[in-house]
Design an enzyme around this catalytic site. Sequence first.
Site, PDB file in Angstrom:
ATOM      1  N   SER A 114      -7.913 -33.434  40.054  1.00 43.48           N
ATOM      2  CA  SER A 114      -7.269 -34.719  39.386  1.00 43.48           C
ATOM      3  C   SER A 114      -5.650 -34.609  39.691  1.00 43.48           C
ATOM      4  O   SER A 114      -5.318 -34.705  40.803  1.00 43.48           O
ATOM      5  CB  SER A 114      -7.319 -34.544  37.891  1.00 43.48           C
ATOM      6  N   ASP A 151     -14.244 -37.004  39.071  1.00 44.14           N
ATOM      7  CA  ASP A 151     -13.046 -35.882  38.884  1.00 44.14           C
ATOM      8  C   ASP A 151     -13.345 -34.369  38.940  1.00 44.14           C
ATOM      9  O   ASP A 151     -14.408 -33.924  38.276  1.00 44.14           O
ATOM     10  CB  ASP A 151     -12.615 -36.343  37.496  1.00 44.14           C
TER      11      ASP A 151
END
Length: 422
Positions: A48, A167
Amino acid sequence: MDFLEEGSWSLSFAGAGFLGLYHVGVTHCLSQRAPRLLQGARRFYGSSSGALNAVSVVCGKSVDFCCSHLLEMVKHVEGLSLGIFHPAYAPIEHIKQQLQDTLPENCHILASQRLGISLTHWPDGRNSIVTDFATRDELIQALVCTLYFPVYCGTIPPEFRGQRYIDGALSNNLPFADSPSTITVSPFHGTVDICPRSTSASLHELNAFNASFQISTKNFFLGFISLIPPKPEVVADNCRQGYLDALRFLETRGLTKEPVLWTLVSKDPPAPAARTPDAGPSFNCDVPNLLVKDVPSLEQLSPELEAALRKAVRRDPSSWARFRRSGPGQVLTYLLLPCTLPLEYVYFRSRRLVMWLPDAPTDLWWMWGLLKSVALEVHSTTKVWLQRLASLPVTNVEDSPLEPREAPSIAGSTELGSSQAC
């Protein structure tokens, strides 16, 4: 951890959303106080927003560049009337455009074999760490995938090498956190190498997504502002806290020449421990844990970082921008919201639709395949359930315990009565 042999350690940055500026403070402290830790690292891992910081380190981006671009996003959300719920909020499109405009042409060459990006395969949730990138666009697409949080960023996951990924923090938030040769960095209170030390008395920890989080109100607050950003000044303080935590890590492991943190809390720092000339860095637990509020100004520690943060936090000085930030301007904005919001919704949704048209055939084909696989799974599950239901043994009616007993025949009753009469 052995810091004598170059290339024997790595750095891992956790996903943190809008708290990614914490990593910038950490890396700037390492580059200023112990540059060998960055120059001699074998690989930089991240998921991320941690992957964004890792790629900025690999590409040699300055601290002013990182602070300005990250805080620009925070100020953009602050200027929207509904915050992240405003139709103009499109984090993936904004970050992707920034990456295309700022990354150097040879970024994929610099990142290959030195950068590790954590990705979560959709829909099975399997984790993958990508370390090789053939082109610049491939590197950008990998960064877009590791930043994509479902529903928060959209409904269709991005594609990377023919597969859909989301993610990386959802499957492996801190890559190789269990490796003794990895320096882990996280803005959440926990037990990683570089993180804020909590003053809470709670000793309970939550192990999730390959990371450890202390269960405390402070961590709940940090998790909230990682998705819904506060004021830019609060985000800038997280960057300053990252610098202080990294400095505590260096002093704890004896990687600095002098105890800098002690000079901020006491005029008489402790005497250094006696060491032999051949001895390596010594572990020192007697290092103060300083918070940003305990330091009058970070300028005496890092003038470059403090100047970059002050420049990035500065708002637009124009008269119209100052009026919108004022109380009457905000009241007027919310009063006009029923009139302006429908127009803004149609404009930004139409703009996003036009940008999506080149990828529409691929996304629609993927959605059709996903629906077919779901339908086949439901069909097979229903078929198995019906087969099991049909194979259940049928209970015999004569052997049923609920069946009432037969009444005795009349002849039998007559014979019984006559015998009793005799």
